[in-house]
Design a protein around this motif. Structure first.
Motif, PDB file in Angstrom:
ATOM      1  N   ARG A  65       0.768  -1.392   0.027  1.00  0.00           N
ATOM      2  CA  ARG A  65      -0.034  -0.108   0.101  1.00  0.00           C
ATOM      3  C   ARG A  65       0.816   1.199   0.163  1.00  0.00           C
ATOM      4  O   ARG A  65       1.641   1.389   0.878  1.00  0.00           O
ATOM      5  N   PRO A  66       0.438   2.247  -0.883  1.00  0.00           N
ATOM      6  CA  PRO A  66       1.257   3.237  -0.954  1.00  0.00           C
ATOM      7  C   PRO A  66       1.032   4.080   0.191  1.00  0.00           C
ATOM      8  O   PRO A  66      -0.101   3.967   0.817  1.00  0.00           O
ATOM      9  N   ASN A  67       1.615   5.211   0.380  1.00  0.00           N
ATOM     10  CA  ASN A  67       1.460   6.018   1.477  1.00  0.00           C
ATOM     11  C   ASN A  67       0.567   7.449   1.286  1.00  0.00           C
ATOM     12  O   ASN A  67       1.075   8.545   1.212  1.00  0.00           O
ATOM     13  N   ILE A  68      -0.714   6.847   0.844  1.00  0.00           N
ATOM     14  CA  ILE A  68      -1.632   7.869   0.542  1.00  0.00           C
ATOM     15  C   ILE A  68      -2.545   8.140   1.858  1.00  0.00           C
ATOM     16  O   ILE A  68      -3.102   7.405   2.504  1.00  0.00           O
ATOM     17  N   LYS A  69      -2.753   9.467   2.216  1.00  0.00           N
ATOM     18  CA  LYS A  69      -3.368   9.796   3.521  1.00  0.00           C
ATOM     19  C   LYS A  69      -4.408  10.790   3.100  1.00  0.00           C
ATOM     20  O   LYS A  69      -5.285  11.209   3.677  1.00  0.00           O
ATOM     21  N   ASN A  70      -4.315  11.596   1.770  1.00  0.00           N
ATOM     22  CA  ASN A  70      -5.321  12.464   1.602  1.00  0.00           C
ATOM     23  C   ASN A  70      -5.900  12.399  -0.003  1.00  0.00           C
ATOM     24  O   ASN A  70      -4.951  12.487  -0.807  1.00  0.00           O
ATOM     25  N   ILE A  71      -7.139  12.258  -0.241  1.00  0.00           N
ATOM     26  CA  ILE A  71      -7.670  12.239  -1.571  1.00  0.00           C
ATOM     27  C   ILE A  71      -8.352  13.470  -1.932  1.00  0.00           C
ATOM     28  O   ILE A  71      -9.416  13.549  -1.281  1.00  0.00           O
ATOM     29  N   ALA A  72      -8.415  13.700  -3.058  1.00  0.00           N
ATOM     30  CA  ALA A  72      -9.644  14.604  -3.548  1.00  0.00           C
ATOM     31  C   ALA A  72     -10.330  13.929  -4.730  1.00  0.00           C
ATOM     32  O   ALA A  72      -9.807  13.190  -5.566  1.00  0.00           O
ATOM     33  N   VAL A  73     -11.562  14.450  -4.949  1.00  0.00           N
ATOM     34  CA  VAL A  73     -12.504  14.084  -5.922  1.00  0.00           C
ATOM     35  C   VAL A  73     -13.017  15.341  -6.736  1.00  0.00           C
ATOM     36  O   VAL A  73     -13.249  16.367  -6.130  1.00  0.00           O
ATOM     37  N   LEU A  74     -13.073  15.250  -7.980  1.00  0.00           N
ATOM     38  CA  LEU A  74     -13.749  16.304  -8.776  1.00  0.00           C
ATOM     39  C   LEU A  74     -14.568  15.838  -9.994  1.00  0.00           C
ATOM     40  O   LEU A  74     -14.357  14.688 -10.187  1.00  0.00           O
ATOM     41  N   THR A  75     -15.680  16.397 -10.284  1.00  0.00           N
ATOM     42  CA  THR A  75     -16.227  16.180 -11.606  1.00  0.00           C
ATOM     43  C   THR A  75     -15.939  17.080 -12.541  1.00  0.00           C
ATOM     44  O   THR A  75     -15.900  18.515 -12.253  1.00  0.00           O
ATOM     45  N   SER A  76     -15.739  16.921 -13.775  1.00  0.00           N
ATOM     46  CA  SER A  76     -15.218  17.857 -15.162  1.00  0.00           C
ATOM     47  C   SER A  76     -16.166  17.459 -16.019  1.00  0.00           C
ATOM     48  O   SER A  76     -16.647  16.279 -16.316  1.00  0.00           O
ATOM     49  N   GLY A  77     -16.104  18.577 -17.126  1.00  0.00           N
ATOM     50  CA  GLY A  77     -16.758  18.272 -18.349  1.00  0.00           C
ATOM     51  C   GLY A  77     -18.543  18.485 -18.196  1.00  0.00           C
ATOM     52  O   GLY A  77     -18.946  18.837 -17.260  1.00  0.00           O
ATOM     53  N   GLY A  78     -19.051  17.844 -19.039  1.00  0.00           N
ATOM     54  CA  GLY A  78     -20.700  17.768 -18.873  1.00  0.00           C
ATOM     55  C   GLY A  78     -21.058  16.962 -17.617  1.00  0.00           C
ATOM     56  O   GLY A  78     -20.302  16.070 -17.361  1.00  0.00           O
ATOM     57  N   ASP A  79     -22.073  17.448 -16.963  1.00  0.00           N
ATOM     58  CA  ASP A  79     -22.433  16.542 -15.731  1.00  0.00           C
ATOM     59  C   ASP A  79     -23.418  15.429 -16.375  1.00  0.00           C
ATOM     60  O   ASP A  79     -23.968  15.572 -17.334  1.00  0.00           O
ATOM     61  N   ALA A  80     -23.435  14.416 -15.360  1.00  0.00           N
ATOM     62  CA  ALA A  80     -24.099  13.177 -15.843  1.00  0.00           C
ATOM     63  C   ALA A  80     -25.026  12.988 -14.619  1.00  0.00           C
ATOM     64  O   ALA A  80     -24.241  12.699 -13.459  1.00  0.00           O
ATOM     65  N   PRO A  81     -25.933  12.250 -14.644  1.00  0.00           N
ATOM     66  CA  PRO A  81     -26.778  11.610 -13.516  1.00  0.00           C
ATOM     67  C   PRO A  81     -25.964  10.324 -12.884  1.00  0.00           C
ATOM     68  O   PRO A  81     -25.472   9.559 -13.722  1.00  0.00           O
ATOM     69  N   GLY A  82     -25.854  10.242 -11.612  1.00  0.00           N
ATOM     70  CA  GLY A  82     -25.233   9.416 -11.147  1.00  0.00           C
ATOM     71  C   GLY A  82     -23.674   9.832 -10.599  1.00  0.00           C
ATOM     72  O   GLY A  82     -23.046   9.113  -9.790  1.00  0.00           O
ATOM     73  N   MET A  83     -23.198  10.935 -10.988  1.00  0.00           N
ATOM     74  CA  MET A  83     -22.154  11.618 -10.558  1.00  0.00           C
ATOM     75  C   MET A  83     -22.006  11.841  -9.064  1.00  0.00           C
ATOM     76  O   MET A  83     -21.123  11.370  -8.460  1.00  0.00           O
ATOM     77  N   ASN A  84     -23.382  11.985  -8.366  1.00  0.00           N
ATOM     78  CA  ASN A  84     -23.290  12.362  -6.896  1.00  0.00           C
ATOM     79  C   ASN A  84     -23.240  10.916  -6.371  1.00  0.00           C
ATOM     80  O   ASN A  84     -22.715  10.935  -5.069  1.00  0.00           O
ATOM     81  N   ALA A  85     -23.858   9.995  -6.838  1.00  0.00           N
ATOM     82  CA  ALA A  85     -23.838   8.452  -6.181  1.00  0.00           C
ATOM     83  C   ALA A  85     -22.203   8.311  -6.294  1.00  0.00           C
ATOM     84  O   ALA A  85     -21.602   7.636  -5.165  1.00  0.00           O
ATOM     85  N   CYS A  86     -21.581   8.459  -7.255  1.00  0.00           N
ATOM     86  CA  CYS A  86     -20.074   8.281  -7.350  1.00  0.00           C
ATOM     87  C   CYS A  86     -19.413   9.152  -6.281  1.00  0.00           C
ATOM     88  O   CYS A  86     -18.258   8.434  -5.752  1.00  0.00           O
ATOM     89  N   ILE A  87     -19.485  10.292  -6.219  1.00  0.00           N
ATOM     90  CA  ILE A  87     -18.909  11.022  -5.224  1.00  0.00           C
ATOM     91  C   ILE A  87     -18.994  10.727  -3.958  1.00  0.00           C
ATOM     92  O   ILE A  87     -17.999  10.393  -3.038  1.00  0.00           O
ATOM     93  N   ARG A  88     -20.486  10.242  -3.576  1.00  0.00           N
ATOM     94  CA  ARG A  88     -20.551   9.675  -2.209  1.00  0.00           C
ATOM     95  C   ARG A  88     -19.862   8.422  -2.189  1.00  0.00           C
ATOM     96  O   ARG A  88     -19.028   8.141  -0.969  1.00  0.00           O
TER      97      ARG A  88
END
Lengths: 328, 328, 328, 328
Positions: D2-25
């Protein structure tokens, strides 16, 4: 005193509207419950002329209460405006011993019914069925509630994507002469502006509204354009606005005929059922040349003469004011 | 003469109902449009006691018009029935300089508002919000139209499968004391029978209806049972019927609280907007201890005293008769 | 080499599922397009025995692609399990010169088809149609996607009201032996817990989950209960939980047969169309005693023997794990 | 390891699409479940440059699984194509100690992610989110299933009214370069013809199809036009057809951006949840510069390099053939 009515026919005419099937079902079953032979006429007045008349029993209207459109189909019919057309229609009715007619439709439908009943000894009752809600004598016409629900479901989806980006949407809704659908859907979906056929809105006024929205940090705006607006449809308006207001990307949706369809709302199913039930009961009581309508929560009669001449529908003034106040 | 009102609070209380958010939005924005400082109280009267009061601006009600439930949340609150509770609530209001209160809810909510305004110098306007439609002074309460639409969408789906097999379905809907939802949804979905809390229907009568349906070749039947029916809920009724009528396989659905939710219909969004708009305008005109309601297509006032004592709602008699006639 | 097939019949059997009509339409039109005479059998195998067989043309499947249920109706049929029943069915098929049969249904349907084709020289292709998704040989069965969409729409409405109050909801979904509907709908609606027939969940474990939720400030929780859960249905579980966990008010919904109905989703319409199209093409290529199914995004064949014996469906393990991780 | 990952960010880009919120969650909660600090970036890459980065906890994604759009908003960002833009973005990430990035979007999004991870030591995983379904490496992209469901619900309503009259409808759907939405919705709603950007269909061919339909007694026809069709949009095509084929009245609907919105279908919620869950788990296993996608019923990795260069999506050939066979 109950008139000697033994056979009743029902037809739908003009534009179709959700709730017509619920209404047909109520007409047919109320007749049968009262011992009447019931008939359906296919494709409106044209079917009367073409003798496209079929007997209906209680099962022939099973499982249609929830369907959009009209199982009896509808058509525009120029021929029925002629004496020959009406005479042929009457001959066909006599051949089936049909004494009375229930017609579901709008202005044009009622005009035909009135002239027909002047020329021939036929009892007629009209039922207001049109998504435009532009008839005198009924607070709501059959199909109007469903049409607005259809519009707001569409605009709710647009709002989802509007808020993900910063965008300006123009949505064109039905209503060539009447802004009823546009006005109520603007309230119901919280639109930032609405353009109505009854009301001149200058481009300057619209742009000012949009600029205030942008200044007060609205992330997006929705403008509802009635298809009858004098400055053109949604595409035209969008183009003009874009030239002078470029805070947002601009997008257009033309809802078109999907506004006529869809499973009727509970309101339209109940309204259609009540009006159909009342129409047959009125015929059996001897009424004729009347329209049954909804006033408040009651079913009331208006003569076809009055319904056709008064035609005094006005947009509700509190709703007009509210489009401005509630979209700040 | 306009009273000296500068700060208004709004709360939702009792059971939540679709359209409450549209109403909250209208209250807040109408206030702000008129230069008033607006506040929201979280969790009904409990929030007033707990000082759970937040300032609201135009943006704080953005994008809620289409949401079910209530962003202000709601709660039952026994403490507000005591003098101490009311005094604490008043103290909190004074601390925020809140002069007037808009309460959205049902009977219990209005009772609280009336007593509170008797004890303390607070202007109050009530808005009828309950899916049960059991309040005097408004043809329709906020949420009722959406609830019936929810019920008929569910029953439409059941009807699909009912017609594929030969089946008898019992669907339990809300309404402990009021058969309003059951009656209107029975009409709107063409149910074969409906059991209401207001009306004793013997098992014999129900079975006779079902037998007639089977004899006249109905391929399936749907019975709507109001949760408040004296002979028990849908499971009990289904069990009793099954023992004596076995033409069909018998199935039960309990809709439960899904009837409270869902995106509000256009009718409820417009009703909520109109009532919220009117409530604030009435406060600004000096009205208090009134309920704003819909009569016909107009907004009218009823005093809370009358609304709470009259309580004379009756099921529409034509609808009751129609459940029998239209399901033949 | 193309076999000498000139007449094909199609039937639906067992529980109905959304998408069956889309599939019937595809079977009929693909046959007609290829010059085959097509027949529909009403009420499954019972209709084959009762000679309830009707010719179908392209127009007889017009406008059914979007309808729930099955226009051919379905029925359970014990008689088809006997040699006499099968012989009578075969005699009727021969009288119509029907060479081949497409059967749409589940396990029981395929078992019947296999035995029938062993006893009589009839080509058969099976199409997996059941909302339970419990068949080997197809990633998804017809109706499953629609059923889950129906469940999540219901639960979305419950969530609206759950968040307005602090509440705990138990929702019972279909699946006597299979937790497929429960598991996928739990993921799709973000349920806090799910009880599956395949997995023992102790009451202690459930209560611990709910307590963690309450401690981490969840304002409400939704528990999905598969009807086949060993500790009883949603009412029983709710009662047990209530005795030991009283942070929230507890409410129950039993979705029941509404899960079988509804207009099919695009997924099920496309799946039904592809499977129906493939089934007829396979018969014309000489295949028999096969099931057509979806693997990945491709249509593939599985022998009925394998489909009926393997039956090795397992709940997706990543989904099981996700119910825990994603509901924190 | 396992790499030493402690902080992750998420973003959405381009055209929005239904399901993006389920994915962010799913991304946020899977991270938190594994002890990672999670961040959300507002407005895509622009937010990374503008330091519009907010910490996310489990509650910050409560109650979004069912919402259309994206709570993180999205934007097009030219600046991120420059070295200065990427350097600024990286500086902001470092300031928050963010080690890894999950990006949800389409081609453009992945191109940005690949270049960013080449220039700076950041782990990235891409999630295919676009209603167009035009990415290599996933059978279905997030939002595609919902978009088709939205289209067919609209067309079902049009079909209601089409069948009440004799009419010809042209419906324009999204897809500038890709006919995926047009093709699948044509199958799912039983359209009579479909015009795709990938396939030249001459006006003659279209008119012949419509004439055959009229000759075989179709009461109405629906033609789906992909916005990217070479002969113009629905208005242009309708105009050309009208000049030469006048059996029916002709009507046009432009669905526009409502296809991007709406509550995500169960398919998209589950897909979004699985992809989000997998993306974080892959980062924690040390993967980078990969896209997670759905192949069959399994989640699989494709390198961004391959995803961006292969781009070999083809319309399913059986579906193309079926549009012709099933609409007879």
């Amino acid at each position: 005193m109950r008139p000697n009515i033994k056979n009743i026919a029902v037809l739908t005419s003009g534009g179709d509207a959700p709730g017509m099937n619920a209404c047909i079902r109520a007409v047919v079953r109320t007749g049968i419950y009262n011992g009447i032979n019931m008939f359906g006429v296919l494709q409106g007045y044209q079917g009367l002329i073409n003798n496209n008349i079929i007997p209906m029993d209680a099962r022939s209207v099973s499982n249609i209460i929830h369907l959009g459109g009209t199982v009896l189909k509808t058509a525009r019919c120029l021929e029925f405006k002629t004496d020959e057309g009406m005479d042929q229609a009457y001959a066909n009715m006599k051949a089936h011993n049909i004494d009375a007619l229930v017609v579901i439709g709008g202005d044009g439908t009622f005009t035909g019914a009135r002239r027909f009943s002047e020329r021939h000894p036929v009892s007629v009752i009209g039922i207001p069925g049109t998504i435009d809600n532009d008839l005198y004598g009924s607070d709501f016409t059959l199909g109007y509630d469903t049409a607005i629900n259809t519009v707001i479901e569409a605009i709710d989806k647009i709002r989802d994507t509007a808020d993900s980006h910063d965008r300006l949407f123009f949505v064109e809704v039905m209503g060539r002469d009447s802004g009823c659908i546009a006005l109520r859907s603007a309230i119901a979906c919280g639109a930032e502006a609405v353009l109505l056929p009854e009301k001149a809105t200058s481009l300057e006024e619209l742009i000012r509204t949009l600029e205030i929205g942008a200044a007060t940090k609205k992330s997006s705006s929705i403008v509802i354009v009635s298809e009858g607006h004098k400055q053109g449809g949604a595409y035209d308006i969008a183009k003009h606005v874009k030239e002078r207001f470029n805070h947002y990307d601009t997008k257009v949706t033309i809802l078109g005929h999907l506004q006529r369809g869809g499973s009727p709302s509970s309101f339209d199913r109940i309204l259609g059922s009540r009006l159909g039930y009342a129409a047959v009961n009125e015929l059996l009581k001897g009424s004729s040349r009347q329209m049954v309508g909804l006033r408040g929560n009651d079913i009331q009669l208006t003569s076809l003469d009055e319904a056709l001449t008064a035609h005094s529908f006005k947009l509700e003034s509190d709703l007009l004011e509210m489009t401005k106040v509630l979209s700040i």
